[in-house]
Motif scaffolding. Structure first.
Motif, PDB file in Angstrom:
ATOM      1  N   HIS A   2      30.525  44.557  41.195  1.00 29.11           N
ATOM      2  CA  HIS A   2      31.171  43.252  41.130  1.00 29.11           C
ATOM      3  C   HIS A   2      32.086  43.215  39.912  1.00 29.11           C
ATOM      4  O   HIS A   2      31.732  43.671  38.837  1.00 29.11           O
ATOM      5  N   ASP A   4      35.101  40.653  37.779  1.00 28.16           N
ATOM      6  CA  ASP A   4      35.611  39.300  37.663  1.00 28.16           C
ATOM      7  C   ASP A   4      37.111  39.301  37.413  1.00 28.16           C
ATOM      8  O   ASP A   4      37.666  38.357  36.884  1.00 28.16           O
ATOM      9  N   HIS A  28      42.003  37.060  35.852  1.00 25.39           N
ATOM     10  CA  HIS A  28      40.643  37.134  35.328  1.00 25.39           C
ATOM     11  C   HIS A  28      39.939  35.821  35.647  1.00 25.39           C
ATOM     12  O   HIS A  28      40.484  34.742  35.387  1.00 25.39           O
ATOM     13  N   ALA A  29      38.747  35.911  36.191  1.00 25.99           N
ATOM     14  CA  ALA A  29      38.004  34.727  36.616  1.00 25.99           C
ATOM     15  C   ALA A  29      37.728  33.760  35.470  1.00 25.99           C
ATOM     16  O   ALA A  29      37.603  32.563  35.700  1.00 25.99           O
ATOM     17  N   ASP A  30      37.657  34.257  34.238  1.00 22.92           N
ATOM     18  CA  ASP A  30      37.408  33.350  33.121  1.00 22.92           C
ATOM     19  C   ASP A  30      38.675  32.602  32.684  1.00 22.92           C
ATOM     20  O   ASP A  30      38.618  31.732  31.832  1.00 22.92           O
ATOM     21  N   LEU A 112      37.621  35.661  44.352  1.00 19.87           N
ATOM     22  CA  LEU A 112      36.876  35.504  43.097  1.00 19.87           C
ATOM     23  C   LEU A 112      36.701  34.035  42.721  1.00 19.87           C
ATOM     24  O   LEU A 112      35.612  33.614  42.318  1.00 19.87           O
ATOM     25  N   HIS A 121      34.742  27.759  36.630  1.00 21.13           N
ATOM     26  CA  HIS A 121      34.825  29.073  35.999  1.00 21.13           C
ATOM     27  C   HIS A 121      35.480  29.025  34.610  1.00 21.13           C
ATOM     28  O   HIS A 121      35.489  30.014  33.905  1.00 21.13           O
TER      29      HIS A 121
END
Length: 134
Positions: A2, A4, A28-30, A112, A121
């Protein structure tokens, strides 16, 4: 495995040039509201632009963007291409990207972080701490 983040590289055409330019898109998921597009210069440096992911999502279907970054599916004579316009005080550039490559990238980002769930997120406290420590 996985991850991110989503990264995708492709060659694009700059300002109607016949010589392709290497580009890289990142998500980027963040940082769920943003994507970064980077272009490699002749000297091997990367020039990066970070902008709203929504511009790519909407730009696949219709012209969007009113600021420094605009996505235009209607500027190219070839329907397989999408035009990304970038403007700054230093100049203007128009890049033609393969529409299917952009669609694939956008779909991977949506896998994502689906549209509408970005705030789940996003670390607001982390952002406040980061800008407070400047």
């Amino acid at each position: 495995m996985h991850t991110d983040a989503v990264h995708q590289s492709q060659f694009v055409l700059l300002n109607d040039s016949t010589t392709p330019v290497l580009s890289r898109m990142s998500f980027h998921a963040d940082e769920p509201f943003a994507v970064t597009v980077a272009f490699r210069t002749e000297r091997g440096r990367w020039i990066e632009w970070t902008f709203a992911r929504d511009l790519l999502v909407v730009g696949l279907l219709e012209p969007t963007g009113i600021g420094d970054v605009r996505v235009r599916p209607d500027l190219s004579e070839d329907e397989a291409l999408l035009t990304l316009e970038i403007e700054s005080p230093d100049g203007y550039a128009a890049f033609e990207l393969e529409r299917e490559d952009v669609r694939s990238f956008v779909d991977a980002t949506l896998d994502l972080v689906p549209l509408g769930s970005e705030s789940e997120h996003f670390d607001v406290d982390g952002l406040i701490e980061e800008i407070s420590n400047v």
